[in-house]
Design an enzyme around this catalytic site. Structure first.
Site, short mmCIF file in Angstrom:
data_model
loop_
_atom_site.label_atom_id
_atom_site.label_comp_id
_atom_site.label_asym_id
_atom_site.label_seq_id
_atom_site.Cartn_x
_atom_site.Cartn_y
_atom_site.Cartn_z
N ARG A 1 -12.27 61.49 49.10
CA ARG A 1 -11.18 61.02 49.96
C ARG A 1 -9.96 61.93 49.90
O ARG A 1 -9.16 61.96 50.83
CB ARG A 1 -10.83 59.56 49.64
CG ARG A 1 -11.84 58.57 50.20
CD ARG A 1 -11.47 57.14 49.84
NE ARG A 1 -11.48 56.92 48.41
CZ ARG A 1 -12.56 56.56 47.71
NH1 ARG A 1 -13.70 56.36 48.32
NH2 ARG A 1 -12.50 56.40 46.41
N GLU B 1 -12.41 54.80 36.62
CA GLU B 1 -12.11 53.37 36.44
C GLU B 1 -13.44 52.60 36.49
O GLU B 1 -13.60 51.56 35.89
CB GLU B 1 -11.17 52.92 37.57
CG GLU B 1 -10.51 51.58 37.33
CD GLU B 1 -9.63 51.16 38.51
OE1 GLU B 1 -9.50 51.92 39.49
OE2 GLU B 1 -9.11 50.03 38.45
P1 AMP Z 1 -9.24 57.71 38.26
O1 AMP Z 1 -10.05 58.83 37.70
O2 AMP Z 1 -9.46 56.43 37.52
O3 AMP Z 1 -7.78 58.06 38.41
O4 AMP Z 1 -9.81 57.39 39.70
C1 AMP Z 1 -9.37 58.07 40.78
C2 AMP Z 1 -10.46 58.23 41.80
O5 AMP Z 1 -11.23 57.05 41.99
C3 AMP Z 1 -9.84 58.55 43.09
O6 AMP Z 1 -10.57 59.63 43.62
C4 AMP Z 1 -9.98 57.32 43.93
O7 AMP Z 1 -10.53 57.69 45.16
C5 AMP Z 1 -10.92 56.41 43.20
N1 AMP Z 1 -10.38 55.10 42.81
C6 AMP Z 1 -10.28 54.63 41.55
N2 AMP Z 1 -9.82 53.38 41.52
C7 AMP Z 1 -9.58 53.04 42.78
C8 AMP Z 1 -9.06 51.86 43.40
N3 AMP Z 1 -8.71 50.78 42.69
N4 AMP Z 1 -8.94 51.86 44.73
C9 AMP Z 1 -9.29 52.95 45.45
N5 AMP Z 1 -9.78 54.07 44.93
C10 AMP Z 1 -9.94 54.13 43.61
#
Ligand code: AMP
Length: 179
Positions: free
Chosen positions: A67, A104
């Site tokens: 995205r 996450e």
């Molecule tokens: P992180 O590595 O946990 O910071 O996750 C970031 C990536 O996961 C990004 O590329 C987001 O597209 C996606 N992502 C993680 N959590 C969410 C959420 N709650 N809503 C939307 N996208 C998320």
């Protein structure tokens, strides 16, 4: 934050939809597709970022799969700078380096072409969402390995309760919208 900026950010926020329990129970997914589908707001999101990086001598936007590409492509076009895709493992055709990280929800490996930019080039790393920060931290690791000069790590939105920005220190961070 000035009032004009705040009201622009509130308009963007109004087109981000919460999807509870996606992709698994307990996660509230911030769905940006309504914003993407609204031409005026999509342009507003890009313009907010473009204004921030104009005249900052940025060489390239490094965009995170998938995205992040949606915003970074438009941003690179407006700024007239190059785009570097940071992709999930196995997608890039030439010689790559890789970094692994925890999400996450799950685990993943990112890759970048080893000749994606020259050492010392000024790079903005871009993704849609900063959650736990693992993804962006892996992207930072890749750009640093190639000796990029990280100007800022930028996001459309940040889930501040997850404290992802702690993983990105000491690099400057920008998020247009904060939850
Ligand atoms: P992180 O590595 O946990 O910071 O996750 C970031 C990536 O996961 C990004 O590329 C987001 O597209 C996606 N992502 C993680 N959590 C969410 C959420 N709650 N809503 C939307 N996208 C998320």
């Amino acid at each position: 934050m000035n009032l004009q900026f705040k009201s622009a950010m509130d308009r963007l926020k109004s087109e981000i939809r919460d999807i509870p329990d996606f992709p698994k129970p307990g996660i509230v997914f911030r769905d940006i597709t309504p914003l993407l589908g609204n031409g005026q707001l999509f342009r507003l999101a890009i313009n907010v970022c473009a204004e921030r990086y104009q005249r900052k001598h940025i060489d390239k936007i490094a965009a995170i799969d998938a995205r992040g590409f949606l915003f970074a492509g438009a941003l690179a076009h407006v700024l007239g700078v190059g785009l570097v895709p940071i992709r999930k493992k196995g997608k890039l055709p030439a010689k790559t380096i890789e970094a692994s990280y925890n999400l996450e929800y799950g685990e993943n490996t990112l890759e970048i072409h080893e000749d994606a930019f020259k050492p010392g080039e000024r790079i903005v790393i871009f993704d849609d969402v900063l959650a736990t920060g693992g993804t962006a931290a892996a992207a930072v690791e890749l750009v640093k390995k190639l000796q990029g000069d990280i100007f800022e790590v930028a996001f459309l939105l940040e889930l501040s309760a997850l404290k992802g920005r702690n993983k990105l220190a000491p690099h400057p961070i920008f998020s247009a919208i904060s939850y």
